[in-house]
Design a protein around this motif. Sequence first.
Motif, short mmCIF file in Angstrom:
data_model
loop_
_atom_site.label_atom_id
_atom_site.label_comp_id
_atom_site.label_asym_id
_atom_site.label_seq_id
_atom_site.Cartn_x
_atom_site.Cartn_y
_atom_site.Cartn_z
N GLY A 237 49.07 118.20 52.25
CA GLY A 237 49.20 118.62 50.86
C GLY A 237 50.60 119.10 50.55
N GLN A 238 51.20 119.83 51.48
CA GLN A 238 52.56 120.32 51.28
C GLN A 238 53.56 119.16 51.23
OE1 GLN A 238 53.21 123.21 54.37
NE2 GLN A 238 51.67 124.63 53.56
N LEU A 239 53.31 118.13 52.03
CA LEU A 239 54.19 116.96 51.98
C LEU A 239 54.08 116.27 50.63
CD1 LEU A 239 53.84 115.20 55.46
CD2 LEU A 239 55.68 116.66 54.63
N ARG A 240 52.86 116.13 50.14
CA ARG A 240 52.68 115.47 48.85
C ARG A 240 53.37 116.25 47.73
NH1 ARG A 240 47.33 115.10 50.65
NH2 ARG A 240 46.71 116.73 49.18
N GLU A 241 53.38 117.56 47.86
CA GLU A 241 53.96 118.40 46.82
C GLU A 241 55.45 118.63 47.03
OE1 GLU A 241 51.63 121.89 47.17
OE2 GLU A 241 49.76 120.90 46.58
N ALA A 246 60.99 120.05 53.43
CA ALA A 246 60.70 118.66 53.80
C ALA A 246 61.83 117.74 53.38
CB ALA A 246 59.38 118.22 53.15
N GLU A 247 62.43 118.03 52.18
CA GLU A 247 63.46 117.13 51.69
C GLU A 247 64.80 117.36 52.39
OE1 GLU A 247 63.49 120.94 49.47
OE2 GLU A 247 61.99 119.50 50.10
N ASN A 248 64.89 118.42 53.18
CA ASN A 248 66.16 118.74 53.84
C ASN A 248 66.22 118.24 55.27
OD1 ASN A 248 67.06 120.14 51.55
ND2 ASN A 248 65.97 122.00 52.19
N GLN A 249 65.17 117.55 55.74
CA GLN A 249 65.16 117.07 57.10
C GLN A 249 66.18 115.95 57.27
OE1 GLN A 249 63.43 118.31 59.61
NE2 GLN A 249 62.38 119.83 58.35
N ALA A 250 66.67 115.79 58.51
CA ALA A 250 67.62 114.73 58.81
C ALA A 250 66.98 113.36 58.62
CB ALA A 250 68.15 114.87 60.24
N GLN A 251 65.69 113.29 58.85
CA GLN A 251 64.99 112.03 58.64
C GLN A 251 64.89 111.74 57.14
OE1 GLN A 251 63.78 109.95 61.01
NE2 GLN A 251 64.50 111.23 62.69
N ALA A 252 64.59 110.50 56.81
CA ALA A 252 64.47 110.11 55.41
C ALA A 252 63.26 110.77 54.75
CB ALA A 252 64.36 108.59 55.29
N PRO A 256 55.49 106.62 53.29
CA PRO A 256 54.65 106.57 52.07
C PRO A 256 53.17 106.72 52.37
CG PRO A 256 56.34 104.86 52.01
CD PRO A 256 56.41 105.48 53.38
N SER A 257 52.71 106.20 53.50
CA SER A 257 51.28 106.30 53.82
C SER A 257 50.87 107.75 54.02
CB SER A 257 50.96 105.47 55.06
OG SER A 257 51.68 105.96 56.19
N LEU A 258 51.76 108.58 54.59
CA LEU A 258 51.44 109.99 54.76
C LEU A 258 51.40 110.70 53.41
CD1 LEU A 258 53.48 111.04 57.93
CD2 LEU A 258 51.04 110.58 57.75
N VAL A 259 52.34 110.34 52.55
CA VAL A 259 52.37 110.98 51.23
C VAL A 259 51.12 110.64 50.43
CG1 VAL A 259 53.64 111.08 49.05
CG2 VAL A 259 54.89 111.01 51.21
N ARG A 260 50.59 109.43 50.63
CA ARG A 260 49.40 109.01 49.90
C ARG A 260 48.11 109.62 50.46
NH1 ARG A 260 51.83 103.77 49.98
NH2 ARG A 260 50.44 103.15 51.68
N ALA A 261 48.17 110.12 51.69
CA ALA A 261 46.96 110.63 52.33
C ALA A 261 46.40 111.82 51.54
CB ALA A 261 47.24 111.04 53.76
N GLN A 262 45.17 111.69 51.08
CA GLN A 262 44.54 112.71 50.26
C GLN A 262 43.63 113.64 51.05
OE1 GLN A 262 45.11 113.10 46.88
NE2 GLN A 262 46.70 111.54 47.18
N LEU A 374 55.87 118.01 62.24
CA LEU A 374 55.62 116.73 62.90
C LEU A 374 55.46 115.62 61.87
CD1 LEU A 374 53.14 117.79 65.73
CD2 LEU A 374 55.45 116.91 66.03
N LEU A 375 54.72 115.89 60.79
CA LEU A 375 54.49 114.87 59.78
C LEU A 375 55.78 114.50 59.05
CD1 LEU A 375 51.15 116.25 58.33
CD2 LEU A 375 51.41 114.14 59.64
#
Length: 414
Positions: A237-241, A246-252, A256-262, A374-375
């Motif tokens: 839920g925190q990733l979706r929001e 999360a936006e400051n991580q070195a990774q991109a 999308p599949s994780l963001v869509r996970a409800q 991790l996510l």
Amino acid sequence: DMHQGLKAPLVLIACRSVDFFGDAAVCLRLAQGLVARGAQVRILADPRALAHLQSMAPACAWEPPQGFVATSALAYWAMDDLCRPDHGLPLQRADVLLEAFQVEIPQAIFNQLPQATLRYLVDYLALEEWTTDCQWMAAPDPVYPKKPRYWLAPSLRQDGPGVIQGQRPAGGGTGFQANRQALRRSMIKRCEQALSADRRSSRDQHEEDEAVFLVFAYCYPNTPLPAFAQSLSRALGQLREGGEGAENQAQAGPSPSLVRAQRVLVFEPHHPADPDAGLLSQHEFDQCMAASDLVLVRGEDSFGTALFYASQWGLPFVWQPYRQADDAHLKKLDAWLAQAALSIPDWSRLHRYFSPAGSHPESQSDLTEILRALLTNWQAVQDACKSLGQAQFQRPSFEESLLTHWRSNRQQTR
């Protein structure tokens, strides 16, 4: 036929069964791997192991006395039958005897084996550094001293004999990807049916399977799976929001599949009220694991399967070593995490959560933070798990090492 007559070595594997998908599953996987490498195998099973084997691999049959088929690559023999003097099974033809996990073999069986039968005491998975020097060493048997044997254990160490690879099809088998969605739907339906009426969440019939984060959980009893599922749901839920950081991580960022996970669903391959029930065959067990997004595994055979699917497409996993008194199993976990040497601290922390020290249980307060980290770096986790799996499955297998040692000893004897 490479199994015709005596062209292939006849390997006996003596085993008992502690729980479903446990010791008997390891022996079955080992038998399949030996068959794939040219051996003829018979598993000597006690009544409980025999029942488990027939449920896990129904295609392999119990071979009754007087019913030996020379062209059959793999079958089961009942230990009780072998103790009777009038049985017709060819114990006197055995080339190799594998005694799995300290199994007790009746003397009546030993008395029928030829002197040339090579014995191996197959132990549990070896990870600690000291185990390397013990591989292939003599393991004296005070009960049967005239039949020498060797100590041997599957190993994840680079200097060990390798892991049991079995006969797992690369990529999950022909057509697996095409069937993956159908399998996921079936697993999701089973998870929903397991929920009580007051907890069953409503779901649009047309909801995409990608909206479900599916966890395959084959864990030891009393593992806090509900708390884990709740923390994982919060992290998603925190990733979706666009949770903090999360936006400051070195990774991109998360895929999308994780963001869509409800929502999160936990699929258990055994009946929660009866872990010994065993509702899946070994093949079904493997396929359900491969169709999941994250796997939690325990013991040995499921750990090997998790490593295999990690080697294929980076399936993330967490391992619970076999529990031992005085937290002795944590030394094995320490050795594995040190060997894995991943630059992902939260992956190790998650292992500690599922295998806490008895005197210092891990707090659940940090679990959501661990899972969110991790996510957020999920691709890095997948890549790391894939490297770990490939490192094991690109090495010679335990089955190959065993047969090579047997052939070498046979030549020296001749």
